[in-house]
Motif scaffolding. Structure first.
Motif, mmCIF file in Angstrom:
data_model
loop_
_atom_site.group_PDB
_atom_site.id
_atom_site.type_symbol
_atom_site.label_atom_id
_atom_site.label_comp_id
_atom_site.label_asym_id
_atom_site.label_seq_id
_atom_site.Cartn_x
_atom_site.Cartn_y
_atom_site.Cartn_z
ATOM 1 N N ARG A 22 -3.408 -39.985 73.874
ATOM 2 C CA ARG A 22 -4.522 -39.786 72.837
ATOM 3 C C ARG A 22 -5.235 -39.363 72.506
ATOM 4 O O ARG A 22 -4.932 -38.139 73.681
ATOM 5 C CB ARG A 22 -5.314 -41.496 73.191
ATOM 6 N N GLU A 73 -7.316 -39.385 65.962
ATOM 7 C CA GLU A 73 -7.350 -40.941 66.049
ATOM 8 C C GLU A 73 -7.671 -41.753 65.275
ATOM 9 O O GLU A 73 -6.909 -42.458 64.520
ATOM 10 C CB GLU A 73 -7.245 -41.033 67.356
ATOM 11 N N TYR A 74 -9.037 -41.737 64.459
ATOM 12 C CA TYR A 74 -9.321 -42.227 63.671
ATOM 13 C C TYR A 74 -8.906 -41.538 61.824
ATOM 14 O O TYR A 74 -8.992 -42.439 61.085
ATOM 15 C CB TYR A 74 -11.110 -41.979 63.588
ATOM 16 N N SER A 121 0.125 -41.723 68.986
ATOM 17 C CA SER A 121 -0.241 -43.523 69.059
ATOM 18 C C SER A 121 -0.104 -44.276 68.939
ATOM 19 O O SER A 121 0.208 -44.807 68.381
ATOM 20 C CB SER A 121 -2.341 -43.076 70.357
ATOM 21 N N ASN A 122 -0.657 -43.901 67.074
ATOM 22 C CA ASN A 122 -0.922 -45.245 66.241
ATOM 23 C C ASN A 122 0.855 -44.961 65.592
ATOM 24 O O ASN A 122 0.444 -46.305 65.181
ATOM 25 C CB ASN A 122 -1.814 -43.886 65.127
ATOM 26 N N ASN A 129 0.168 -50.221 61.038
ATOM 27 C CA ASN A 129 -0.079 -48.570 60.820
ATOM 28 C C ASN A 129 1.226 -48.085 60.481
ATOM 29 O O ASN A 129 1.564 -47.557 60.444
ATOM 30 C CB ASN A 129 -0.023 -47.879 62.375
ATOM 31 N N ARG A 185 -6.685 -48.368 57.724
ATOM 32 C CA ARG A 185 -8.585 -48.696 57.999
ATOM 33 C C ARG A 185 -9.127 -49.674 57.195
ATOM 34 O O ARG A 185 -9.842 -50.586 56.430
ATOM 35 C CB ARG A 185 -9.082 -47.846 58.694
ATOM 36 N N TYR A 219 -4.948 -52.031 60.405
ATOM 37 C CA TYR A 219 -4.639 -50.805 61.643
ATOM 38 C C TYR A 219 -4.421 -51.584 62.501
ATOM 39 O O TYR A 219 -5.428 -52.684 62.854
ATOM 40 C CB TYR A 219 -6.013 -50.600 61.549
ATOM 41 N N PRO A 270 -5.364 -50.695 66.949
ATOM 42 C CA PRO A 270 -5.124 -49.461 68.069
ATOM 43 C C PRO A 270 -3.581 -50.191 69.209
ATOM 44 O O PRO A 270 -3.642 -50.926 69.739
ATOM 45 C CB PRO A 270 -6.342 -50.000 68.928
ATOM 46 N N GLU A 271 -3.404 -48.813 70.399
ATOM 47 C CA GLU A 271 -2.325 -48.880 71.269
ATOM 48 C C GLU A 271 -3.503 -49.741 72.215
ATOM 49 O O GLU A 271 -3.794 -48.941 72.050
ATOM 50 C CB GLU A 271 -1.458 -47.263 71.009
ATOM 51 N N ASP A 272 -2.658 -51.047 72.126
ATOM 52 C CA ASP A 272 -3.630 -51.411 73.351
ATOM 53 C C ASP A 272 -2.230 -51.666 75.012
ATOM 54 O O ASP A 272 -2.394 -50.383 76.036
ATOM 55 C CB ASP A 272 -4.046 -52.264 73.555
#
Length: 316
Positions: free
Chosen positions: A199, A205-206, A212-213, A228, A238, A243, A245-247
């Motif tokens: 990240r 990232e936004y 990552s995205n 994504n 978004r 969207y 996020p990578e979790d």
């Protein structure tokens, strides 16, 4: 049309003359081929990543997948070179048709890139939501290991998706601007396909489709499927509600992974083959239409459901 031509000819930016078709070969020769210049750098970075992965036993590369990705990429370069003139003819035809043609100004790359990326988002999203276009995109998702060679996995029949970029052409950008924008967008996506960039700063990232995205987009878990889509800018996701996020750790590949991982023909056309077979066995026109243009997820769920209810043959 002539009155519109006269109106826009008075504008310094929109007063460009049509491009004579006999000049297309010359236009093609003078258009910068950025991808060709970048290939040696891409190969060097891939070799470095591959060597680092093997040296540290990270397991990010698989021999058969790497062979498959390489041959798919070579085939794509050959096809791209073969149809380059035809693609430029399409761009010039649209450019000559509209009266608000822009002059060749390099600063127009910026608005062209943003509009191009918006169209890319929708082309990408539709490629996941319609099986017909999924067949031109699934190639890119068949790798179960995430590395720079995944960026080589571009379908040999993906060029039919140029229809999604006609709106960019209709804005009036010069064909060379469109051609260069396409190449820059392709190169940006090359660096997304790596495990070694984690990240970045939150504001990056936004805004951008970072590694990552984009890792999320290649995930086969339910929370990651059809998320994504952004190619360069992730804020489209978004805005349009796609969207994620990578979790948790991403599991790469598709929900039913392919077996023949080194054969570029199988990688490119296995979904087309399955789609044709499903259409052949369909019992109605509505069902045939569904198997061609329905959501790939819905098609898969229907096929699984039918497999579960089919009676099992019992030997006498």
């Amino acid at each position: 049309m002539e009155s519109l031509e006269s109106f826009f000819s008075g504008w310094s930016l929109f007063g460009a003359a049509p491009i004579p078709y006999e000049h297309i070969t010359q236009l093609s020769a003078t258009a910068p081929n950025i991808i060709a210049w970048a290939v040696p750098v891409m190969l060097l970075l891939t070799a470095l990543e591959m060597g680092f992965s093997y040296w540290h036993d990270h397991g990010h590369y698989d021999k058969h997948e790497t062979i498959g990705s390489t041959f798919v990429g070579i085939g794509n370069l050959i096809i791209s070179a073969a149809i380059k003139i035809a693609m430029i003819y399409v761009m010039v035809a649209v450019y000559n048709f509209i009266p608000w043609r822009m002059e060749l100004q390099w600063w127009t790359l910026l608005p062209c890139y943003v509009i191009y990326d918006l169209c890319s988002y929708w082309a990408h999203r539709i490629s996941h939501e319609s099986r017909f276009f999924w067949a031109t995109h699934v190639v890119h998702h068949t790798a179960e290991h995430y590395n720079l060679t995944v960026s080589y996995r571009l379908s040999w029949i993906q060029y039919i998706k140029i229809i999604f970029f006609v709106p960019v052409m209709l804005v009036g950008f010069h064909p060379i601007i469109f051609f260069v924008t396409n190449q820059f967008a392709t190169l940006f996506q090359f660096m997304q396909h790596t495990e070694y960039v984690r990240r970045l700063h939150p504001w990056l990232e936004y805004i951008f489709a970072t590694p990552s995205n984009h890792r999320v987009h290649h995930g086969s878990q339910e929370q990651y499927i059809d998320k994504n889509y952004g190619a360069t800018f992730i804020f489209w996701d978004r805005i349009f509600g796609t969207y994620e996020p990578e979790d948790e750790q991403v599991i790469y590949g598709i929900t039913t992974n392919i077996d023949n991982k080194a054969n570029p023909l199988h990688i490119n056309f296995h979904e087309v083959k399955d789609m044709i077979e499903d259409v052949r066995q369909a019992k109605s026109l509505r069902e045939k239409w569904f198997y061609i243009f329905g959501s790939p997820v819905q098609v898969m769920n229907l096929k699984k459901k039918r497999e579960q209810v089919e009676p099992v043959a019992v030997e006498a």
